[in-house]
Design an enzyme around this catalytic site. Structure first.
Site, short mmCIF file in Angstrom:
data_model
loop_
_atom_site.label_atom_id
_atom_site.label_comp_id
_atom_site.label_asym_id
_atom_site.label_seq_id
_atom_site.Cartn_x
_atom_site.Cartn_y
_atom_site.Cartn_z
CG ASP A 17 -80.06 49.47 50.27
OD1 ASP A 17 -79.51 50.70 51.12
OD2 ASP A 17 -81.14 49.58 49.82
CE LYS A 20 -73.83 53.72 47.32
NZ LYS A 20 -74.81 52.42 47.30
N GLY A 44 -78.15 55.98 53.72
CA GLY A 44 -77.78 55.65 54.85
C GLY A 44 -76.58 54.84 54.99
CG HIS A 45 -72.71 55.44 54.85
ND1 HIS A 45 -73.30 56.35 54.10
CD2 HIS A 45 -71.76 55.72 55.46
CE1 HIS A 45 -72.72 57.43 54.04
NE2 HIS A 45 -71.57 57.19 55.02
CD GLN A 232 -79.67 57.98 46.96
OE1 GLN A 232 -79.03 58.71 46.50
NE2 GLN A 232 -79.84 57.86 48.10
P1 IMP Z 1 -86.31 58.84 47.21
O1 IMP Z 1 -85.00 58.94 46.82
O2 IMP Z 1 -86.62 58.77 48.67
O3 IMP Z 1 -87.25 59.52 46.70
O4 IMP Z 1 -86.94 57.28 46.75
C1 IMP Z 1 -86.97 56.92 45.60
C2 IMP Z 1 -86.69 55.32 45.33
O5 IMP Z 1 -85.30 55.17 45.72
C3 IMP Z 1 -87.46 54.34 46.16
O6 IMP Z 1 -87.62 53.24 45.80
C4 IMP Z 1 -86.28 54.58 47.54
O7 IMP Z 1 -86.52 53.15 48.34
C5 IMP Z 1 -85.01 54.27 46.41
N1 IMP Z 1 -83.83 54.73 47.40
C6 IMP Z 1 -83.47 55.98 47.79
N2 IMP Z 1 -82.41 56.14 48.37
C7 IMP Z 1 -81.85 54.90 48.64
C8 IMP Z 1 -80.67 54.14 49.20
O8 IMP Z 1 -79.86 54.65 49.71
N3 IMP Z 1 -80.60 52.93 49.21
C9 IMP Z 1 -81.75 52.14 48.59
N4 IMP Z 1 -82.71 52.57 47.87
C10 IMP Z 1 -83.09 53.90 47.97
#
Ligand code: IMP
Length: 455
Positions: A17, A20, A44-45, A232
């Protein structure tokens, strides 16, 4: 290797977040090939279609798709939720994005997220004493099936129906036992039914599926300008991040390269995106976190006078998850952690977003902190430790203070026109992180990016 793919990587320097998408769009506009390399629908963007000025929320399709001259690739490191992919394709087609099926290519080696992966994600989280706070998009279970060699690749969807059914049967035997043992009869997978559904998806995908190694070869031969939209960020990387509070992919430079089918020789430039404050969604250490009215991923009621620092940052910066809408945890910019991230990522340049917001935060609060280093286990250190889990000690930030705020006039396009205090802030952060800040974000729009150069 004679040719290279001439690639610029856009990566997150914190917990995701960082914004990017904005710099990725800017670079994609002048690129031939745009690649998404890791993660899945957890990212997500929002991108803006330059033709219609419409905003489009994307999770899987590379944002560069809005530029009609680009070829877009979803690489082998991505885990694909096909319901989401096809709903994005539909939205893009309705918006009149041209030639979509020809311009969007998918590596045959990308893995599929099935509905049962989402159920497993929820079940695993429920069973943990300390849940990770995942996005519940099935990301972890898809990658663990991949590691366990029972995952299905896009190529598998192109197999004859019976073969696909057999693969799904093998993949779900253990999962089905788990569902039954937990009284989740309705989640038990019928391979016949699922195979039929995903065989149909295979037929729809067929023309988009490619041998991505060959596509990259062509990119090298034709010297295509390439941009990789990272997903991420480094502190969510499953190796470098705060394990187990991480995602299940390697979103570092090297993991991104594998996911994008690129060699290290293809890298022209690594751009790392940061914000002038920090934020995190989900659980895990966050040394500079500020108190906020958040409970169970929801903002609790509070009066304006009772607002905590974390509330002020969240509201001024609009820190709500793009994918899950969860309010984000917020805190001061951690320069020690940023410096460590930039070293690990091999950063050439930094984009510092939310410069406008930081001016407002300082104006509102009078003074803010910037973490220059920590007291950790009785010592002053200037790097982010990797054993917080072992020591159970949160690094204690040592803050520098900034009290001169600024207001960036709307429409400011040039660095020379930024307020002096904002420039001072940029130089201060740059001196702490040790990598040039090449662009600053001064608003939410794609155009709100200013190149840092004296003219
Ligand atoms: P997962 O990727 O859904 O397994 O989540 C694992 C951790 O990564 C959690 O704390 C999510 O909130 C965080 N996370 C996953 N994708 C994103 C992203 O695109 N932005 C911010 N946090 C993310």
């Amino acid at each position: 290797m004679e040719n290279s793919a001439n690639a610029t990587l856009i990566l997150g320097g914190k917990y995701g977040d960082e914004g990017k998408g904005k710099i990725a769009s800017k670079i994609a506009e002048k690129s031939d090939l745009v690649i998404r390399a890791t993660g899945g629908a957890n990212a997500g963007h929002t991108v803006v279609d330059p033709a219609t000025k419409q905003k489009i929320a994307l999770h899987l399709v590379p944002g560069g798709i809005v530029y009609p001259h680009t070829l877009c690739l979803i690489g082998q490191g991505v885990v694909l939720d096909l319901d989401i992919l096809f709903s994005e394709i539909k939205t893009l087609e309705e918006l009149g994005i041209t030639n979509l099926q020809k311009r969007l290519k998918i590596s045959g080696r990308a893995h599929i997220t099935f509905p049962y992966h989402k159920e497993l994600d929820e079940l695993h989280e429920k069973m943990k004493d300390k849940p990770v706070g995942t996005t519940k998009r099935g990301i972890g279970p898809t990658y663990s099936d991949k590691d366990n060699r029972v995952g299905l690749q896009v190529y598998d969807l192109l197999l004859p129906l019976e073969e696909l059914e057999n693969k799904i049967d093998v993949a779900t035997r253990l999962h089905n036992q788990l569902f039954k043992a937990n009284g989740m009869e309705e989640s038990v997978v019928d391979p016949k039914v699922l195979a039929k559904e995903y065989h149909e998806y295979g037929l729809k995908l067929k023309d988009m599926v490619v041998n991505a190694n060959q596509l990259i070869r062509e990119a090298r031969q034709k010297d295509w300008k390439t941009v990789v939209e990272g997903a991420q960020a480094i502190w969510l990387d499953k190796d470098y991040g705060d394990y187990p509070d991480v995602t299940s992919s390697n979103c570092c430079t090297e993991g991104t390269l594998i996911g994008a089918h690129l060699s290290y020789k293809d890298v022209k430039c690594v751009i790392v995106v940061l914000k002038a404050h920090d934020s995190r969604v989900g659980n895990g250490p966050f040394p500079t976190e500020q108190p906020a009215h958040i409970e169970n991923d929801t903002v609790t009621e509070y009066d304006e006078e009772d607002a905590c620092i974390g509330d002020v940052i969240r509201e001024l910066a609009g820190e709500y998850g793009a994918t899950t809408k969860r309010p984000r945890r917020t805190g001061w910019f951690d320069a020690a952690q940023a410096r460590t991230a930039l070293e690990i990522l091999g950063a050439d340049y930094v984009v510092l977003n939310h410069l406008d917001t930081m001016g407002k935060i300082i104006n509102k609060l009078g003074v803010i902190g910037i973490c220059e280093g920590y007291y950790y286990l009785g010592e002053y250190i200037q790097y982010y430790p990797d054993d917080i889990r072992l020591t159970k000690q949160m690094p204690e930030p040592v803050y520098g203070a900034v009290s001169d705020g600024w207001e960036i006039p709307k429409g400011t396009k040039k660095y020379k026109d930024l307020p002096e205090n904002a420039k001072k802030f940029i130089r201060y952060i740059e001196s702490l992180i040790g990598v040039p800040i090449k662009w600053v974000g001064v608003g939410p729009g794609n155009d709100d990016l200013i190149e840092v150069k004296e003219e």
